[in-house]
Design a protein around this motif. Structure first.
Motif, short mmCIF file in Angstrom:
data_model
loop_
_atom_site.label_atom_id
_atom_site.label_comp_id
_atom_site.label_asym_id
_atom_site.label_seq_id
_atom_site.Cartn_x
_atom_site.Cartn_y
_atom_site.Cartn_z
N LEU A 1 25.51 -17.29 18.67
CA LEU A 1 24.70 -16.36 17.88
C LEU A 1 23.30 -16.91 17.61
O LEU A 1 22.40 -16.17 17.23
CB LEU A 1 25.37 -16.05 16.54
N THR A 2 23.14 -18.20 17.79
CA THR A 2 21.84 -18.79 17.46
C THR A 2 21.09 -19.32 18.67
O THR A 2 19.98 -19.83 18.55
CB THR A 2 22.02 -19.95 16.45
N SER A 3 21.70 -19.28 19.84
CA SER A 3 20.95 -19.68 21.03
C SER A 3 21.25 -18.69 22.15
O SER A 3 22.30 -18.05 22.15
CB SER A 3 21.35 -21.09 21.46
N ALA A 4 20.32 -18.55 23.06
CA ALA A 4 20.51 -17.58 24.15
C ALA A 4 21.14 -18.28 25.35
O ALA A 4 20.84 -19.43 25.64
CB ALA A 4 19.17 -16.98 24.53
N ALA A 5 22.02 -17.57 26.04
CA ALA A 5 22.70 -18.15 27.20
C ALA A 5 21.78 -18.11 28.41
O ALA A 5 21.40 -17.03 28.87
CB ALA A 5 23.97 -17.37 27.50
N ARG A 6 21.41 -19.26 28.91
CA ARG A 6 20.59 -19.31 30.13
C ARG A 6 21.49 -19.07 31.32
O ARG A 6 22.52 -19.70 31.46
CB ARG A 6 19.95 -20.69 30.26
N HIS B 1 26.02 -22.17 6.47
CA HIS B 1 24.57 -22.09 6.22
C HIS B 1 23.91 -20.89 6.93
O HIS B 1 22.84 -20.46 6.57
CB HIS B 1 23.90 -23.38 6.70
N LEU B 2 24.59 -20.38 7.97
CA LEU B 2 23.99 -19.31 8.78
C LEU B 2 24.17 -17.93 8.14
O LEU B 2 23.38 -17.03 8.36
CB LEU B 2 24.62 -19.32 10.17
N LEU C 1 20.89 -7.99 18.64
CA LEU C 1 22.30 -7.92 18.22
C LEU C 1 22.72 -9.19 17.49
O LEU C 1 23.49 -9.13 16.53
CB LEU C 1 23.20 -7.79 19.45
N LYS C 2 22.23 -10.32 17.96
CA LYS C 2 22.59 -11.58 17.29
C LYS C 2 22.06 -11.59 15.86
O LYS C 2 22.76 -12.00 14.93
CB LYS C 2 22.02 -12.77 18.08
N ARG C 3 20.83 -11.11 15.72
CA ARG C 3 20.27 -11.04 14.36
C ARG C 3 21.06 -10.06 13.51
O ARG C 3 21.28 -10.27 12.32
CB ARG C 3 18.80 -10.65 14.43
N LEU C 4 21.49 -8.96 14.15
CA LEU C 4 22.28 -7.96 13.43
C LEU C 4 23.59 -8.59 12.92
O LEU C 4 23.98 -8.41 11.76
CB LEU C 4 22.59 -6.79 14.37
#
Ligand SMILES: Cc1cc2nc3c(=O)[nH]c(=O)nc-3n(C[C@H](O)[C@H](O)[C@H](O)COP(=O)(O)OP(=O)(O)OC[C@H]3O[C@@H](n4cnc5c(N)ncnc54)[C@H](O)[C@@H]3O)c2cc1C
Length: 594
Positions: free
Chosen positions: A14-19, A420-421, A465-468
């Motif tokens: 949720l906090t990093s994008a999959a390369r 914390h997230l 979506l991750k932010r959502l």
């Protein structure tokens, strides 16, 4: 994958994008991994499928003989450490083999119960003496294993088990008393991992040989899996030596739940095998069956079903191999022979394991259901393949933790792993207009017109979506406080949004990776990734609306809802046209085209 890549940590998606270059995809399977899969596929085609009718008639002597044959082909020793007669292979290899065996879910259930939930508790929790005593014989199929957790009164609530273990006065044995339910391989297994409570409270795993006094009930009459043995077990003063305590007394929950995590992610690959089979049968039938003067495959509503199956096959593979690849990479950075470390690593991926379990079992349910529909009345007939597939598929939403339980695990584990997230402050930040959108930072070029640039709107949507997900879970946590765990309906909808996030991103990464390496099927993959994002966006919008309404009723900040809608917007592509193109590719190939 390159050796230099840093391992992905579980729960971080949720906090990093999959390369795309970091994500393992099915197309990355090595020749060696494919070879094991091919051996398994040939074994199934030549030795199992021709005799399955006898398995459906409960010829368990034949099941044992087939397990022995599988052992001769090394298929029972893949995950057993080399020191105990095994090959010590990675999870991807084991899952790819599992995929091939799953073409018959009944035999797949017997073999999987033996190699996974039957053998792995010993691999990860056994001491050297226990491993040396049992693992070589489990690898050769001399012994068949089973895993006995469930009881009549305790299923999802496994720790409420009533089976009791009492130390004998001489301190040399435990006497086990109780009853287990629904045990796969129950009718003929030789070695059971049985969970019981020492002194009525310390939940503990035991290695129990049938000869110690385990009595099997009759085979259950089931909806599906007719060719696998499922029985109750009666334990009446079963005398188990103290040397057969598996792991630590009072720590049985670690054995029980960690083994289930492993099972869940591997089940993902097996479920996709079912989706591909449903599609292959359906497209063959749809090309042959004629109504109104043409093949039913020419009708838009049949095409829609074929496309839906292909999409699910592609996305499910993308998710499960991504997770398997991430877990394998994390395991490679440590010592695979270090059982506790392996389990800790896998436990870190428990959210991904639950996501895979829920998504793939529901994709399979959709595919077999629509497959029955493609066959019309013949879909309802035992003379045609979909009827059995429909029945066999149903269990995958029930075992390895029901989908309700796994849905609850997704947000509750996220909250536990990363408290914390999911706070009110982070929720507000996730909604803020200036909040940065994570991007994949891919080294792959995104030239105009390339599939990466074609998918840039979808990438941007997934980032929102991750932010959502962070905003909704953080806001729900702040609104309900400790009472959140009682708000299952809210949690389940947030789980669905998290699951769609993982599924969509996995599909995009797979399509981008295929494009980057010039795979000839990349444009089909791009179509699929876009069509899936469209559908996911609709489901996310519905789930979000319901969560926001529930939070508003509880007096949450009304400005929250307005901020949220910005995150759910996705214009998408012409989904109807995309589904037609995907279906046409399926019809032209005459099978799953990827
Ligand atoms: C063919 C087959 C093979 C199996 N093989 C094995 C095996 O080898 N070993 C083994 O130990 N077990 C095995 N099982 C058992 C299986 O794991 C359980 O059936 C499963 O865990 C569900 O438990 P239950 O049947 O008691 O249902 P319950 O736990 O009674 O659940 C009933 C319903 O209530 C829901 N529910 C329960 N708790 C909650 C909650 N907290 N929140 C929301 N909803 C909830 C469930 O999701 C479900 O919908 C097998 C079962 C079958 C049918």
């Amino acid at each position: 994958m390159t050796q230099t890549q840093a391992p992905v940590r579980g729960g971080q998606f949720l906090t990093s994008a999959a390369r795309p270059d970091e994500v393992f995809i099915r197309e990355d399977l090595t020749d060696e991994q494919r070879l094991f899969g091919q051996t398994a596929a040939e074994f199934m085609q030549k030795e199992v499928l021709p005799v399955v009718q006898r398995l459906y008639e409960h010829d368990w002597t034949l099941t044992r003989r087939l397990l022995k044959r599988a052992a001769d082909l090394d298929l029972l020793r893949l995950e057993v450490p080399p020191a105990y007669g095994g090959l010590g292979l990675d999870l991807i290899s084991a899952s790819y083999v599992g995929e091939q065996i799953a073409i018959n879910p009944s035999f797949g259930g017997s073999l999987g119960a033996h190699t996974s939930i039957g053998t792995l508790p010993l691999v990860y929790f056994g001491n050297d003496e226990q491993k040396a005593r049992y693992l070589p014989r489990l690898s050769t199929g001399e012994l068949v294993a089973a895993y006995a957790l469930t009881e009549t009164q305790s299923g999802s609530d496994a720790l409420a088990a009533r089976t009791a273990a009492t130390l004998t006065p001489d301190g040399r044995h435990y006497l086990l008393n109780g009853q287990k339910m629904w045990i796969t391989n129950g009718g003929f297994a030789d070695l059971f991992t049985i969970f019981a409570k020492v002194d009525g409270e310390k939940f503990t795993a035991f290695l129990v040989e049938r000869g110690m006094g385990v009595v099997s009930g009759r085979d259950e009459t089931k909806l599906g899996l007719d060719g696998s043995s499922t029985t109750a077990l009666t334990l009446d003063n079963v005398k188990v030596p103290v040397e057969n305590v598996l792991g630590t007394i009072g720590q049985g929950h670690r054995v029980a739940f960690n083994i289930l995590n492993l099972g869940r992610v591997k089940l993902g690959a097996r479920n996709m095998s079912g989706v591909r089979m449903a599609l292959n049968h359906s497209v063959k039938y749809a090309r042959e069956r004629r109504q109104f003067g043409k093949a039913i495959a020419e009708f838009g509503l049949i095409k829609q079903k074929l496309a839906g199956m292909a999409i699910r096959g592609f996305v499910g593979d993308a998710m499960s191999y991504r997770t398997l690849g991430d877990v394998d990479r994390a395991l490679d950075s440590g010592d695979r022979a270090d059982g506790p470390l392996v389990l800790k690593t896998i436990e870190g991926f428990s959210v991904e394991c639950s996501i895979n379990k829920v998504w793939t079992s529901e994709a399979l349910a959709w595919a077999v259901d629509e497959g029955v529909q493609v066959f019309g009345g013949n879909g309802y007939s035992r003379e045609f393949p979909l009827e059995r597939m429909y029945r066999d598929a149903r269990i995958t939403r029930i075992y390895e933790g029901t989908n309700e339980i796994n849905r609850m695990l997704v947000p509750t584990r996220l909250l536990k792993q990363q408290p914390h997230l999911f706070t009110a402050e982070r929720a507000r930040a996730a909604l803020a207009a200036q909040s940065p959108v994570p991007s994949p930072q891919s080294p792959l070029s995104a030239k105009a017109g390339s599939p990466q640039s074609l998918l840039s709107a979808e990438r941007e949507y997934v980032a929102r979506l991750k932010r959502l997900a962070i905003a909704l879970l953080g806001h729900a946590s702040a609104t309900y406080g400790d009472g959140l765990k009682e708000e299952q309906e809210v949690l389940a909808r947030i789980a669905d949004i998290v699951i769609e996030t993982y599924a969509t991103e996995s599909a995009l990464a797979r399509a981008e990776k295929m494009a980057a390496r010039g795979d000839g099927r990349a444009s089909l993959a791009t179509d699929i990734a876009q069509a899936y994002t469209n559908e996911a966006a609709d489901r996310v919008a519905v789930a979000t609306r319901q969560v926001v309404a529930a939070l508003n009723t509880r007096g949450a900040d009304p400005s929250f809802g307005a901020g949220v809608w910005r995150l759910t917007a996705h214009a998408g592509v012409d989904g109807i046209a995309a589904l037609r193109r995907i279906a046409n590719a399926v019809i032209e190939a005459g099978k799953y085209p990827l």
